[in-house]
Enzyme design. Structure first.
Site, PDB file in Angstrom:
ATOM      1  N   SER A  45       0.792  -1.237   0.000  1.00  0.00           N
ATOM      2  CA  SER A  45       0.000   0.000   0.000  1.00  0.00           C
ATOM      3  C   SER A  45       0.821   1.282   0.000  1.00  0.00           C
ATOM      4  CB  SER A  45      -0.960   0.025   1.188  1.00  0.00           C
ATOM      5  OG  SER A  45      -0.252   0.191   2.402  1.00  0.00           O
ATOM      6  N   LYS A 100       0.890   4.634   6.585  1.00  0.00           N
ATOM      7  CA  LYS A 100       0.140   5.384   5.571  1.00  0.00           C
ATOM      8  C   LYS A 100       0.630   6.834   5.575  1.00  0.00           C
ATOM      9  CE  LYS A 100      -2.813   1.985   4.827  1.00  0.00           C
ATOM     10  NZ  LYS A 100      -2.493   1.022   3.826  1.00  0.00           N
TER      11      LYS A 100
END
Length: 190
Positions: A45, A100
């Site tokens: 990700s 993230k």
């Protein structure tokens, strides 16, 4: 004519070895006393910034006040883990921390998207040179949020492979509580 060692070369080698030993010891001490930790990136990700399998040295410094654009490490909230299993069959239960990028902080208006797929933050198109691939309107669900106090809006750099605020927005608010943020990557280890 034989070369004579006057001791300087040996002394330099000893100094270099001692410097390496001191740096390793300082690193171990920082990890032990400074709250730093090692983690492995478990998903794609955050590619290309942090590839799956990358090992990161993280620091808790600044975790309580991340800024827009910062990469953060956070404890996976139970609601996020449950939603990931439900939505994608991905069990984040074994993944206690995630990595993230902060897209919006308290008070920011985050919107998806321009006709080309770019994000808009506080009325301006967000420049995202770190993305795995250029944005398109097909890989971003539509949303318009204002980030509340005590939370951040987060997304992965590899938007096609990231379970982030966008996915949670469809199930609840999508905002990550600042209390879940544990640190920031300090450096990537070989």
């Amino acid at each position: 004519m034989p070369l004579v060692d006057d001791g300087r070369a040996v002394g330099r080698r000893h100094a270099a070895v001692l410097l390496v030993v001191a740096l390793v010891a300082a690193g171990v001490l920082l990890v032990a006393l400074g709250g730093m930790s090692l983690m492995t990136v478990t998903s794609p990700s955050m590619a290309p910034t942090h590839e799956q399998g990358s090992r990161l040295l993280t620091t808790p410094f600044g975790a309580d006040d991340p800024g827009r654009g910062d990469v953060i490490v956070f404890r996976t909230p139970r609601s996020w883990a449950d939603a990931a299993v439900e939505a994608e069959g991905f069990d984040t239960g074994a993944v206690d921390h995630m990595v993230k990028r902060v897209i919006g902080v308290a008070g920011d208006r985050v919107e998806c998207c321009t006709p080309g797929g770019a994000l808009i933050v506080n009325g301006s198109v967000l420049d995202e040179p770190y993305l795995q691939e250029p944005p398109t309107s097909s890989n971003n669900p539509t949303f318009r949020v204002t980030v509340p106090e005590g939370t951040v809006w987060i997304m992965g750099d590899n938007r096609r492979r990231s379970f982030d605020s966008r996915a949670m927005h469809a199930r609840s608010s999508g905002f990550l509580p600042l209390t879940a943020v544990t640190g920031r990557p300090l450096l990537r280890l070989p």
